[in-house]
Design an enzyme around this catalytic site. Structure first.
Site, PDB file in Angstrom:
ATOM      1  N   HIS A 171      48.687  22.018  35.399  1.00 34.71           N
ATOM      2  CA  HIS A 171      47.445  22.454  35.441  1.00 34.71           C
ATOM      3  C   HIS A 171      46.555  22.358  34.076  1.00 34.71           C
ATOM      4  O   HIS A 171      46.847  23.633  33.318  1.00 34.71           O
ATOM      5  CB  HIS A 171      47.558  23.666  36.187  1.00 34.71           C
ATOM      6  CG  HIS A 171      47.899  23.462  37.556  1.00 34.71           C
ATOM      7  ND1 HIS A 171      46.872  23.007  38.435  1.00 34.71           N
ATOM      8  CD2 HIS A 171      49.168  23.546  38.095  1.00 34.71           C
ATOM      9  CE1 HIS A 171      47.521  23.149  39.809  1.00 34.71           C
ATOM     10  NE2 HIS A 171      48.982  23.305  39.382  1.00 34.71           N
ATOM     11  N   CYS A 178      48.056  17.716  39.541  1.00 34.31           N
ATOM     12  CA  CYS A 178      49.085  18.149  40.642  1.00 34.31           C
ATOM     13  C   CYS A 178      48.841  17.468  41.924  1.00 34.31           C
ATOM     14  O   CYS A 178      49.309  16.287  41.964  1.00 34.31           O
ATOM     15  CB  CYS A 178      48.747  19.781  40.779  1.00 34.31           C
ATOM     16  SG  CYS A 178      50.423  20.723  41.453  1.00 34.31           S
ATOM     17  N   TYR A 179      48.335  18.091  43.061  1.00 35.35           N
ATOM     18  CA  TYR A 179      48.458  17.429  44.394  1.00 35.35           C
ATOM     19  C   TYR A 179      47.525  16.259  44.232  1.00 35.35           C
ATOM     20  O   TYR A 179      47.779  15.125  44.682  1.00 35.35           O
ATOM     21  CB  TYR A 179      47.802  18.458  45.481  1.00 35.35           C
ATOM     22  CG  TYR A 179      47.632  17.712  46.853  1.00 35.35           C
ATOM     23  CD1 TYR A 179      48.640  18.062  47.744  1.00 35.35           C
ATOM     24  CD2 TYR A 179      46.623  17.152  47.371  1.00 35.35           C
ATOM     25  CE1 TYR A 179      48.536  17.556  48.833  1.00 35.35           C
ATOM     26  CE2 TYR A 179      46.529  16.623  48.449  1.00 35.35           C
ATOM     27  CZ  TYR A 179      47.329  16.733  49.196  1.00 35.35           C
ATOM     28  OH  TYR A 179      47.365  16.316  50.407  1.00 35.35           O
ATOM     29  N   SER A 221      16.940  45.087  40.640  1.00 38.20           N
ATOM     30  CA  SER A 221      18.079  46.253  40.891  1.00 38.20           C
ATOM     31  C   SER A 221      18.489  46.839  39.442  1.00 38.20           C
ATOM     32  O   SER A 221      19.227  47.849  39.659  1.00 38.20           O
ATOM     33  CB  SER A 221      19.218  45.619  41.649  1.00 38.20           C
ATOM     34  OG  SER A 221      20.142  44.919  40.648  1.00 38.20           O
ATOM     35  N   GLY A 222      18.244  46.111  38.580  1.00 40.38           N
ATOM     36  CA  GLY A 222      18.774  46.581  37.287  1.00 40.38           C
ATOM     37  C   GLY A 222      20.087  45.854  36.895  1.00 40.38           C
ATOM     38  O   GLY A 222      20.594  45.912  35.623  1.00 40.38           O
ATOM     39  N   GLY A 223      20.554  45.248  37.627  1.00 37.23           N
ATOM     40  CA  GLY A 223      21.858  44.397  37.568  1.00 37.23           C
ATOM     41  C   GLY A 223      21.402  42.997  36.784  1.00 37.23           C
ATOM     42  O   GLY A 223      20.361  42.577  36.694  1.00 37.23           O
ATOM     43  N   VAL A 224      22.558  42.357  36.432  1.00 30.68           N
ATOM     44  CA  VAL A 224      22.195  41.262  35.776  1.00 30.68           C
ATOM     45  C   VAL A 224      21.774  39.891  36.547  1.00 30.68           C
ATOM     46  O   VAL A 224      20.708  39.326  36.199  1.00 30.68           O
ATOM     47  CB  VAL A 224      23.423  40.715  34.818  1.00 30.68           C
ATOM     48  CG1 VAL A 224      24.743  40.438  35.648  1.00 30.68           C
ATOM     49  CG2 VAL A 224      22.965  39.741  33.971  1.00 30.68           C
ATOM     50  N   ASP A 225      22.358  39.716  37.614  1.00 36.86           N
ATOM     51  CA  ASP A 225      22.080  38.649  38.457  1.00 36.86           C
ATOM     52  C   ASP A 225      20.500  38.652  38.846  1.00 36.86           C
ATOM     53  O   ASP A 225      19.632  37.748  38.422  1.00 36.86           O
ATOM     54  CB  ASP A 225      22.657  38.678  39.861  1.00 36.86           C
ATOM     55  CG  ASP A 225      24.154  38.542  39.721  1.00 36.86           C
ATOM     56  OD1 ASP A 225      24.623  38.449  38.473  1.00 36.86           O
ATOM     57  OD2 ASP A 225      25.029  38.836  40.367  1.00 36.86           O
ATOM     58  N   SER A 226      19.907  39.972  39.415  1.00 41.72           N
ATOM     59  CA  SER A 226      18.724  39.843  39.831  1.00 41.72           C
ATOM     60  C   SER A 226      17.440  39.688  38.479  1.00 41.72           C
ATOM     61  O   SER A 226      16.589  39.109  38.496  1.00 41.72           O
ATOM     62  CB  SER A 226      17.947  40.911  40.617  1.00 41.72           C
ATOM     63  OG  SER A 226      18.225  42.382  39.882  1.00 41.72           O
ATOM     64  N   GLY A 276      46.590  21.325  45.325  1.00 39.50           N
ATOM     65  CA  GLY A 276      46.487  21.841  46.919  1.00 39.50           C
ATOM     66  C   GLY A 276      47.901  22.211  47.360  1.00 39.50           C
ATOM     67  O   GLY A 276      49.023  21.766  46.681  1.00 39.50           O
ATOM     68  N   GLU A 310      43.638  23.475  33.367  1.00 37.63           N
ATOM     69  CA  GLU A 310      42.750  24.278  33.637  1.00 37.63           C
ATOM     70  C   GLU A 310      43.380  25.882  33.482  1.00 37.63           C
ATOM     71  O   GLU A 310      42.482  26.621  33.374  1.00 37.63           O
ATOM     72  CB  GLU A 310      42.026  24.334  35.197  1.00 37.63           C
ATOM     73  CG  GLU A 310      42.815  24.862  36.351  1.00 37.63           C
ATOM     74  CD  GLU A 310      43.680  23.651  36.798  1.00 37.63           C
ATOM     75  OE1 GLU A 310      44.305  22.745  35.967  1.00 37.63           O
ATOM     76  OE2 GLU A 310      44.493  23.756  38.041  1.00 37.63           O
ATOM     77  N   LYS A 320      29.143  33.535  37.237  1.00 43.95           N
ATOM     78  CA  LYS A 320      28.788  34.836  36.482  1.00 43.95           C
ATOM     79  C   LYS A 320      28.742  34.900  35.124  1.00 43.95           C
ATOM     80  O   LYS A 320      27.764  35.379  34.646  1.00 43.95           O
ATOM     81  CB  LYS A 320      29.791  35.972  37.251  1.00 43.95           C
ATOM     82  CG  LYS A 320      29.176  37.408  36.693  1.00 43.95           C
ATOM     83  CD  LYS A 320      28.268  37.881  37.755  1.00 43.95           C
ATOM     84  CE  LYS A 320      27.849  39.540  37.392  1.00 43.95           C
ATOM     85  NZ  LYS A 320      27.126  39.871  38.791  1.00 43.95           N
TER      86      LYS A 320
END
Ligand code: XMP
Length: 524
Positions: free
Chosen positions: A181, A95-96, A235-240, A68, A183, A380
């Site tokens: 960190h 860290c914080y 829609s043709g996109g990966v999410d839908s 933070g 990560e 994603k």
């Protein structure tokens, strides 16, 4: 009677017990959750002011206190419910988060005058966090204050000349802290340190896989939806696509997908969607050929925002008509991602987010449909892994982001059949060559743009007066900023000569060399 009347909470399945990342405002909080998930342990972000009992009710495997920007001793600095240190759940402060633990648990935090930002070398001792790792390690620091005394009862297990207390451990109370960190990828053994914490200290098995996600999500969808009918706009996109496949796996033909072909897609994309969903996955699919409607409404429109508005409105209209035709539907699938949920401040899963920048332009609110959001807890890259596991073709899994208004905002000026055809062909050549060169996945987006100008050229014995095509290729992490991609010259040469030779109406190819900001990725 001294009997306690606290009932034991029911035990969830191992892959559902989360590692909760307590968000103290650091820029890497999301990244911590993603890294934990990459270790195949489920992780969620929670607000720092959540009461310890609320966290306990989630049966966490472990808690990680994030970094933070504040000083722990500053007035109003974010803190956590101190009772969480008493839950018996392993806690790792980063860290914080580490400094907060030191301050709360009998140690000390001070501004030592030593600020460290970036690469630092530490010496680590064998213990739990550093088990099996070399003593000398490169890690990434970003701090002004330092821990000058560790929590009471803990042991310092790593340090550097400038930060003598770079990590501590208290195995008895299961409390751990690192100043650097883990990560961040610059911390060479960061993932190993996280794995030591997760697998050794927290005893969290690496069982959160794409297959486990599919199982959990389908069970959840079945419980939510029951026997009701569900609608999904593809829609043709990966999410839908992934959202639709998950719902189909859960409730089969209770799902109907509606694919609105607005005529603004790339070459062959509409056919691809119909082939994949209808014929390959046998998902009930309504393919609406609305090309004429959209083109009719776009005729003569040149203002970019007006184009967006028209495509959005018309999409809703077509979708509503189809929904009405299909009869009573109670649920609507939406591909909301975990990053959308977090960005809207709903890290406890509170906020009901509807994507404002949704790929299909937003769906009608007054239709009164309840949302099914099977990707709500996924990032994603995880959606892509689930897509792969579900057998979605690579081309859809790795498809670049594509704007809802499609080619309408890549044609400057008038959107006509003729100009759409030119752009589609140029775009297809560009993508074919980029794929052939093995560069598709390196790029965030890559596409052709058709400007509203023409220039003079010469072909054979005659002069031409034709359009240029602009190549736009960018690298990016998240579309907020982007850089123009350094495509190899020989690739550019092939693309240019193919576009000019194969597409009548084009006599020039130009390359867009602008970063975002100040340019945007799209041209409109
Ligand atoms: P810009 O052009 O603003 O784009 O740098 C950032 C990202 O958003 C996409 N984009 C859109 N997506 N509807 C969408 O669904 C839109 O109207 C729209 N405009 C831009 C763009 O492709 C890029 O990924």
């Amino acid at each position: 009677m001294a009997e306690t009347n606290v009932l034991p909470l029911p035990e969830p399945a191992p892959e559902e017990r989360p590692v909760l990342v307590v968000d103290l405002g650091g820029q890497y909080s999301q990244l911590i959750a993603r890294r934990v998930r990459e270790c195949r342990v489920y992780s969620e972000l929670v607000r720092h002011d959540a009461p310890a009992q609320a966290l306990r009710a989630r049966h966490p495997r472990a808690l990680i206190l994030s970094g933070g920007p504040a000083s722990v001793y500053a007035e109003g600095a974010p803190s956590v419910d101190p009772a969480l240190y008493e839950l018996g759940v392993p806690v790792l402060g980063i860290c914080y988060g580490m400094q907060l633990m030191a301050q709360e648990l009998g140690g000390r935090v001070e501004p030592t005058g030593v600020s460290e930002f970036g690469r630092t070398e530490i010496e680590a001792e064998e213990g739990e966090l550093f088990a099996g790792l070399p003593p000398g390690q490169v890690c990434w620091m970003s701090h002004r204050d330092s821990v000058t005394a560790p929590p009471q009862g803990s042991r310092v297990v790593a340090g550097s000349p400038s930060t003598p207390i770079a990590a501590f451990e208290d195995p008895e109370r299961r409390l751990y802290g690192v100043q650097f960190h883990p990560e961040v990828l610059h911390t060479v053994h960061g993932t190993d340190i996280l794995k030591n914490f997760l697998y050794r200290v927290a005893d969290a098995p690496p069982v959160w896989t794409a297959a486990a996600v599919i199982e959990e999500e389908t069970a959840r969808i079945r419980a939510q939806v029951g026997n009701a009918r569900v609608l999904c706009a593809l829609s043709g996109g990966v999410d839908s696509a992934v959202a639709a496949l998950l719902v189909h796996k859960a409730v089969g033909d209770q799902l109907t997908c509606v694919f609105v072909d607005h005529g603004l897609l790339r070459k062959d994309e509409a056919a691809h969607v119909v082939e994949t969903f209808g014929r390959h996955f046998h998902v009930p699919l309504v393919h609406v050929d609305a090309r004429e409607r959209f083109l009719g409404r776009l005729a003569g429109v040149t203002d970019p925002e007006e184009k967006r508005k028209i495509v959005g409105e018309e999409f809703i209209r077509v979708f509503e008509e189809e929904a009405e035709r299909l009869g009573t539907t109670r649920y609507l699938v939406q591909g909301t991602l975990y990053s959308d949920v977090i960005e809207s401040g709903g890290t406890e899963g509170i906020a009901e987010v509807i994507k404002s920048h949704h790929n299909v332009g937003g769906l009608p609110e007054h239709m009164d449909l309840e949302l099914v959001e099977p990707l709500r807890m996924l990032f994603k890259d995880e959606v892509r892994r689930v897509g792969e596991e579900l057998g979605l073709p690579d081309e859809m899994v790795w498809r670049h982001p594509f704007p809802g208004p499609g080619l309408a905002i890549r044609i400057i000026g008038d959107v006509t059949d003729e100009r759409l055809e030119i752009l589609r062909e140029a775009d297809a050549i560009l993508l074919e060559e980029v794929r052939r060169a093995g560069l598709y996945r390196e790029l965030w987006q890559c596409f052709a743009v058709l400007p509203a100008i023409r220039s003079v050229g010469v072909q054979g014995d005659s002069r031409t007066y034709a359009y240029p095509i602009v190549i736009r290729a960018v690298t990016s992490e998240d579309a907020m900023t982007a850089d123009w991609a350094r495509l190899p010259y020989d690739l550019l040469e092939t693309v240019s000569s193919r576009i000019i030779n194969e597409i009548p109406g084009v006599n020039r190819v130009a390359l867009d060399l602008s970063s975002k900001p100040p340019a945007t990725i799209e041209w409109e």
